[in-house]
Design a protein around this motif. Structure first.
Motif, PDB file in Angstrom:
ATOM      1  N   SER A   5       0.862  -1.185   0.000  1.00 26.64           N
ATOM      2  CA  SER A   5       0.000   0.000   0.000  1.00 26.64           C
ATOM      3  C   SER A   5       0.896   1.231   0.000  1.00 26.64           C
ATOM      4  O   SER A   5       1.667   1.451   0.945  1.00 26.64           O
ATOM      5  CB  SER A   5      -0.915  -0.006   1.232  1.00 26.64           C
ATOM      6  N   ILE A   6       0.819   2.016  -1.065  1.00 25.79           N
ATOM      7  CA  ILE A   6       1.647   3.221  -1.200  1.00 25.79           C
ATOM      8  C   ILE A   6       0.840   4.420  -0.729  1.00 25.79           C
ATOM      9  O   ILE A   6      -0.276   4.655  -1.198  1.00 25.79           O
ATOM     10  CB  ILE A   6       2.093   3.421  -2.662  1.00 25.79           C
ATOM     11  N   HIS A   7       1.413   5.192   0.197  1.00 26.11           N
ATOM     12  CA  HIS A   7       0.693   6.317   0.796  1.00 26.11           C
ATOM     13  C   HIS A   7       1.416   7.627   0.515  1.00 26.11           C
ATOM     14  O   HIS A   7       2.616   7.756   0.768  1.00 26.11           O
ATOM     15  CB  HIS A   7       0.588   6.120   2.314  1.00 26.11           C
ATOM     16  N   LEU A   8       0.671   8.582   0.036  1.00 25.32           N
ATOM     17  CA  LEU A   8       1.216   9.903  -0.290  1.00 25.32           C
ATOM     18  C   LEU A   8       0.312  10.966   0.310  1.00 25.32           C
ATOM     19  O   LEU A   8      -0.910  10.900   0.166  1.00 25.32           O
ATOM     20  CB  LEU A   8       1.313  10.056  -1.807  1.00 25.32           C
ATOM     21  N   VAL A   9       0.903  11.933   0.991  1.00 21.78           N
ATOM     22  CA  VAL A   9       0.164  13.058   1.566  1.00 21.78           C
ATOM     23  C   VAL A   9       0.476  14.305   0.748  1.00 21.78           C
ATOM     24  O   VAL A   9       1.644  14.651   0.546  1.00 21.78           O
ATOM     25  CB  VAL A   9       0.534  13.280   3.048  1.00 21.78           C
ATOM     26  N   SER A  10      -0.569  14.970   0.271  1.00 24.06           N
ATOM     27  CA  SER A  10      -0.364  16.177  -0.543  1.00 24.06           C
ATOM     28  C   SER A  10      -0.912  17.406   0.172  1.00 24.06           C
ATOM     29  O   SER A  10      -1.900  17.330   0.906  1.00 24.06           O
ATOM     30  CB  SER A  10      -1.053  16.024  -1.908  1.00 24.06           C
ATOM     31  N   TRP A  11      -0.231  18.498  -0.040  1.00 25.23           N
ATOM     32  CA  TRP A  11      -0.721  19.803   0.422  1.00 25.23           C
ATOM     33  C   TRP A  11      -0.201  20.844  -0.563  1.00 25.23           C
ATOM     34  O   TRP A  11       0.965  21.205  -0.549  1.00 25.23           O
ATOM     35  CB  TRP A  11      -0.259  20.118   1.845  1.00 25.23           C
ATOM     36  N   ASN A  12      -1.064  21.261  -1.471  1.00 28.86           N
ATOM     37  CA  ASN A  12      -0.676  22.192  -2.543  1.00 28.86           C
ATOM     38  C   ASN A  12       0.609  21.719  -3.219  1.00 28.86           C
ATOM     39  O   ASN A  12       1.598  22.454  -3.322  1.00 28.86           O
ATOM     40  CB  ASN A  12      -0.505  23.606  -1.971  1.00 28.86           C
ATOM     41  N   SER A  13       0.562  20.481  -3.702  1.00 30.47           N
ATOM     42  CA  SER A  13       1.769  19.792  -4.184  1.00 30.47           C
ATOM     43  C   SER A  13       1.840  19.666  -5.699  1.00 30.47           C
ATOM     44  O   SER A  13       2.597  18.838  -6.215  1.00 30.47           O
ATOM     45  CB  SER A  13       1.834  18.387  -3.564  1.00 30.47           C
ATOM     46  N   MET A  14       1.068  20.483  -6.432  1.00 32.25           N
ATOM     47  CA  MET A  14       0.989  20.306  -7.875  1.00 32.25           C
ATOM     48  C   MET A  14       2.322  20.517  -8.602  1.00 32.25           C
ATOM     49  O   MET A  14       2.503  20.045  -9.728  1.00 32.25           O
ATOM     50  CB  MET A  14      -0.073  21.223  -8.462  1.00 32.25           C
ATOM     51  N   ARG A  15       3.250  21.198  -7.981  1.00 27.26           N
ATOM     52  CA  ARG A  15       4.552  21.372  -8.634  1.00 27.26           C
ATOM     53  C   ARG A  15       5.225  20.016  -8.859  1.00 27.26           C
ATOM     54  O   ARG A  15       5.916  19.820  -9.872  1.00 27.26           O
ATOM     55  CB  ARG A  15       5.456  22.278  -7.791  1.00 27.26           C
ATOM     56  N   TYR A  16       5.048  19.095  -7.914  1.00 22.79           N
ATOM     57  CA  TYR A  16       5.736  17.801  -7.974  1.00 22.79           C
ATOM     58  C   TYR A  16       4.803  16.614  -8.204  1.00 22.79           C
ATOM     59  O   TYR A  16       5.246  15.556  -8.651  1.00 22.79           O
ATOM     60  CB  TYR A  16       6.496  17.551  -6.670  1.00 22.79           C
TER      61      TYR A  16
END
Length: 351
Positions: A5-16
């Motif tokens: 299970s791959i987990h990613l947390v985003s917060w205004n992360s559209m650059r990357y």
């Protein structure tokens, strides 16, 4: 259900975000699922994930709840899905990743193979190198991979400073062999689900009182106290756009410069959480044993904060207000360690 299970947390992360999701989608190892937790982004991050990867799970928080809470949400969700279908957790793996990561196509294949080759370990560090953005002639950013190490696991010193092993050093023979390390950076970490279950305190894996910064070190220390090793697997290679600079080998002047390059908020959380981590995990005997390194370091830090970074002094009352909670969590950790045969010392990892 997928094994990983791959987990990613985003917060205004559209650059990357598009880059990391593309690198995940391109993995040669296919037995994985993805959970993206969005902390109230306003830049279209969650919409991008849903539109471009509709088969991946997404959770959206109404406000920015920080790294620790969001990753705990993802782990709890994955745990519930595995349990719902009645699959055993003993071979399940959780990959925690930042949005500013690029995975080599065979990254997951080699990382899972390393986990299978080292069943004694509960967490795993990869070879994380630095990547930078360069501007093309058409003013579009593109990644430039380097051979500089970003992290080859965590290294803890006798003064209790924790640094990324190999950070800012050229990749070479020192980082070519697999070995046990103190712990793994939360930027990109692989955990066994049973190890996370063992390390949970009141249902929390990453300490939610930390909010952001050093919750990965706290978890690494906790796993060590429980006698659960961490393995460094150099064959699994990924890249990191690290914004908060740090070097393994640095002079006092370099350390001060790197700290001044960080935001005041980052410095506050880092300072406060360092003290919370010590209250929660360290022992008086160990501190006294290394007092010749520990006390001068802490005194020098206080002097620096007083004259050069007075806003970070707010970390003192903030840490004190949480002391009783840290002591309760410490008691729970020690009880869990006792049930496993006794708390394990980390002294062999102090350099």
């Amino acid at each position: 259900m997928a094994r990983v299970s791959i987990h990613l947390v985003s917060w205004n992360s559209m650059r990357y975000l598009p880059q990391v999701l593309e690198s995940i989608a391109a993995q040669t190892y296919r037995d994985f699922s993805v959970i993206v937790v969005d902390n109230a982004s306003t830049d279209g991050s969650i919409e991008y994930v849903r539109n471009n990867h509709p088969g991946w799970a997404t959770l959206r928080n109404a406000n920015n709840r920080g790294f620790a809470v969001a990753h705990n949400q993802a782990v709890a969700f994955a745990h519930s899905l595995w349990q719902k279908v009645g699959e055993p957790l003993n071979n399940k793996l959780v990959l925690v990743t930042n949005p500013d990561i690029l995975l080599e196509p065979d990254f997951l294949e080699k990382f899972v193979a390393a986990a299978d080759a080292h069943p004694e370990a509960g967490s795993f560090a990869c070879k994380l190198r630095k990547v930078i953005s360069v501007m093309r002639a058409d003013e579009i950013e593109e990644p430039k991979k380097t051979t500089l190490i970003d992290s080859a696991g965590l290294l803890i010193r006798k003064n209790r400073a924790v640094v990324e092993r190999g950070a800012a050093l050229e990749d070479g023979e020192r980082y070519a062999e697999g070995s046990e390390v103190f712990g793994v950076s939360g930027a990109l970490a692989l955990y066994r689900m049973p190890a996370l279950d063992s390390a949970a305190v009141d249902g929390e894996l990453f300490d939610e009182d930390f909010l952001n910064y050093k919750e990965d070190v706290d978890l690494a220390w906790r796993l060590r106290t429980l006698g659960i090793p961490c393995w460094y697997a150099p064959e699994a290679v990924a890249y990191h756009y690290r914004t908060a600079k740090g070097s393994e080998q640095r002079s006092l002047a370099t350390a001060v410069r790197e700290r001044r390059e960080k935001s005041p908020l980052v410095n506050f959380w880092s300072t406060r959480n360092h003290w919370l981590m010590l209250i929660k995990n360290d022992t008086l005997g160990s501190v006294l044993l290394h007092g010749y390194r520990f006390f001068p370091y802490e005194i020098a830090k206080l002097v620096y904060l007083t004259f050069s970074e007075p806003r970070s002094l707010k970390a003192i009352p903030s840490a004190l207000s949480l002391t009783s909670k840290m002591l309760k969590k410490r008691k729970a950790i020690r009880a869990a360690a006792k049930a496993r045969g006794g708390a394990q010392s980390i002294r062999k990892w102090l350099v």
